[in-house]
Design an enzyme around this catalytic site. Structure first.
Site, mmCIF file in Angstrom:
data_model
loop_
_atom_site.group_PDB
_atom_site.id
_atom_site.type_symbol
_atom_site.label_atom_id
_atom_site.label_comp_id
_atom_site.label_asym_id
_atom_site.label_seq_id
_atom_site.Cartn_x
_atom_site.Cartn_y
_atom_site.Cartn_z
ATOM 1 N N THR A 115 30.535 35.421 6.999
ATOM 2 C CA THR A 115 30.487 35.722 8.424
ATOM 3 C C THR A 115 30.069 37.181 8.583
ATOM 4 O O THR A 115 30.197 37.977 7.658
ATOM 5 C CB THR A 115 31.847 35.464 9.095
ATOM 6 O OG1 THR A 115 31.747 35.696 10.502
ATOM 7 C CG2 THR A 115 32.927 36.379 8.555
ATOM 8 N N GLY A 116 29.567 37.522 9.749
ATOM 9 C CA GLY A 116 29.156 38.908 9.991
ATOM 10 C C GLY A 116 27.654 39.039 10.124
ATOM 11 O O GLY A 116 26.970 38.127 10.585
ATOM 12 N N THR A 135 30.779 33.625 13.647
ATOM 13 C CA THR A 135 30.721 32.404 12.858
ATOM 14 C C THR A 135 32.113 31.831 12.640
ATOM 15 O O THR A 135 33.061 32.575 12.426
ATOM 16 C CB THR A 135 30.115 32.693 11.463
ATOM 17 O OG1 THR A 135 28.821 33.266 11.628
ATOM 18 C CG2 THR A 135 30.011 31.442 10.622
ATOM 19 N N ARG A 155 15.566 34.543 16.269
ATOM 20 C CA ARG A 155 16.328 35.072 15.137
ATOM 21 C C ARG A 155 17.264 34.015 14.581
ATOM 22 O O ARG A 155 17.943 33.303 15.307
ATOM 23 C CB ARG A 155 17.123 36.303 15.568
ATOM 24 C CG ARG A 155 17.952 36.953 14.440
ATOM 25 C CD ARG A 155 19.379 36.461 14.413
ATOM 26 N NE ARG A 155 20.186 37.183 13.415
ATOM 27 C CZ ARG A 155 21.426 36.850 13.076
ATOM 28 N NH1 ARG A 155 22.006 35.801 13.635
ATOM 29 N NH2 ARG A 155 22.103 37.556 12.167
ATOM 30 N N VAL A 156 17.293 33.928 13.255
ATOM 31 C CA VAL A 156 18.218 33.048 12.544
ATOM 32 C C VAL A 156 18.931 33.882 11.486
ATOM 33 O O VAL A 156 18.297 34.653 10.770
ATOM 34 C CB VAL A 156 17.478 31.874 11.876
ATOM 35 C CG1 VAL A 156 18.436 31.054 11.018
ATOM 36 C CG2 VAL A 156 16.809 30.997 12.929
ATOM 37 N N GLY A 157 20.239 33.748 11.401
ATOM 38 C CA GLY A 157 21.005 34.486 10.410
ATOM 39 C C GLY A 157 21.243 33.684 9.146
ATOM 40 O O GLY A 157 20.461 32.816 8.767
ATOM 41 N N ASP A 158 22.362 33.948 8.509
ATOM 42 C CA ASP A 158 22.666 33.314 7.228
ATOM 43 C C ASP A 158 23.316 31.941 7.354
ATOM 44 O O ASP A 158 23.248 31.129 6.433
ATOM 45 C CB ASP A 158 23.610 34.214 6.426
ATOM 46 C CG ASP A 158 24.978 34.350 7.112
ATOM 47 O OD1 ASP A 158 25.016 34.887 8.239
ATOM 48 O OD2 ASP A 158 25.987 33.900 6.555
ATOM 49 N N GLY A 208 24.340 38.534 9.342
ATOM 50 C CA GLY A 208 23.718 37.556 8.473
ATOM 51 C C GLY A 208 22.573 38.089 7.645
ATOM 52 O O GLY A 208 22.337 37.616 6.523
#
Length: 333
Positions: A243-244, A192, A220-223, A246
């Site tokens: 970041t990282g 990110t 897939r969707v992260g933060d 999520g």
């Protein structure tokens, strides 16, 4: 008395969030000068900070502010630098694909008024942050997903293009030989660019853009596109971005948490450390195997940043200078 001021004035007496013991702080070190920097140094404006070593992007945003651009224009220009850099395999064109070979992008943006926009699981459009901004400014919605986000981008004048570069494709084909998914700290988790900026008038906005974890499951969707998790801005208090991994950020609504902790009186550094502690101190926490990091800024221009593991850094533009600063971290074992 305004409700927000009432909450601020009473939160330290027990009305606000319960706050655990803050982790130990440390000095920042600028990689160029190697001089210790105080954790809570007040800055003159404009000010730009971002996750990871993205000096060209941060400098672009900072210079744009100095040239009179709006804070949103500056953020968009800065993030676009990384989105169009094919050598950056964690953002935009050239990003590592999911396990089916598709590059899918997520992004979010938030302005000084609390307006926000985001895109999730978008394909074939390199500048996800620009689409997120258009969602915020040109639609009645906050979030567009998948084909709908792509269609909206094209209708807004953006061009479709193949985001899977030869380099990322070859690496994906190599991965297919064994298909073993195992996040690698600071590589697959380095996914990110989050950027926060304060203009000369002291107004805060933020942006976040990513291609997500390499070889993730399709869909897939992260933060990063989730307001409050990957990014949150409150112009009266401050802003934070993550970041990282999520999934861990979403579980703790990390960026919103940091801003609320600053509302209660914590410095940005203290708030970032506390947000990391919420992850590592959860029952059955898997923190030793994942990386999460935060950066934050408050209304006074004080900054903070912290990560679970070594390897994270923050890039900062202030007083016409850009520096990349190594982060302190929790897991020193």
């Amino acid at each position: 008395m305004k409700r927000r001021n009432f909450i601020k004035n009473t939160s330290l007496t027990g009305v606000g969030l319960a706050v655990g013991k803050t982790l130990l702080s440390c000095d920042e070190k600028e990689t160029k000068t190697q001089e210790a920097t105080p954790l809570a140094t007040k800055a003159s404006f404009p000010l730009v900070i971002a996750t990871w070593n993205v000096e060209r992007a941060v400098t672009t945003a900072g210079e744009a502010l100095n040239n009179g651009d709006s804070v949103l224009d500056a953020l968009e220009k800065g993030c676009n630098i990384e989105e169009e850099d094919e050598n950056n395999q964690t953002v935009g064109k050239g990003g590592r694909p999911d396990r089916d070979g598709n590059v899918t992008l997520d992004a979010s943006i938030m302005d000084k008024y609390g307006n926000c926009g985001s895109v999730v699981y978008m394909q074939n459009i390199a500048h996800a942050i620009s689409v997120a901004r258009k969602v915020m400014e040109d639609t009645p919605h906050v979030m567009l997903a998948g084909k709908g986000a792509e269609q909206f981008a094209v209708e807004s004048g953006m061009k479709r293009e193949n985001l899977l570069t030869d380099k990322s494709k070859k690496e994906w084909e190599k991965w297919l030989e064994e298909k073993e998914y195992k996040p690698i700290i600071n590589i697959e988790n380095h996914d990110t660019i989050g950027m926060l900026a304060i203009d000369e008038n002291g107004n805060i906005s933020g942006a976040c853009t990513t291609s997500g974890l390499a070889y993730k499951m399709a869909g897939r969707v992260g933060d990063s596109p989730i307001i409050g998790s990957g990014l949150f801005v409150d112009n009266e208090i401050g802003a934070a971005v993550a970041t990282g991994m999520g999934e861990e950020v979403v579980k703790t609504v990390g960026s919103f948490l940091i801003v609320e902790l600053m509302r209660q009186g914590m410095t940005p550094q203290e708030a970032c450390e506390e947000a990391i502690s919420r992850i590592v101190n959860k029952p059955n926490s898997n923190y030793k195997n994942v990386q999460v990091a935060y950066i934050a800024v408050n209304k006074q221009g004080e900054t903070g940043f912290y990560s679970i593991h070594e390897g994270f850094s923050m890039t900062k533009y202030n007083n016409n200078k850009t520096n990349n600063i190594k982060s302190d971290f929790y897991n020193k074992s």
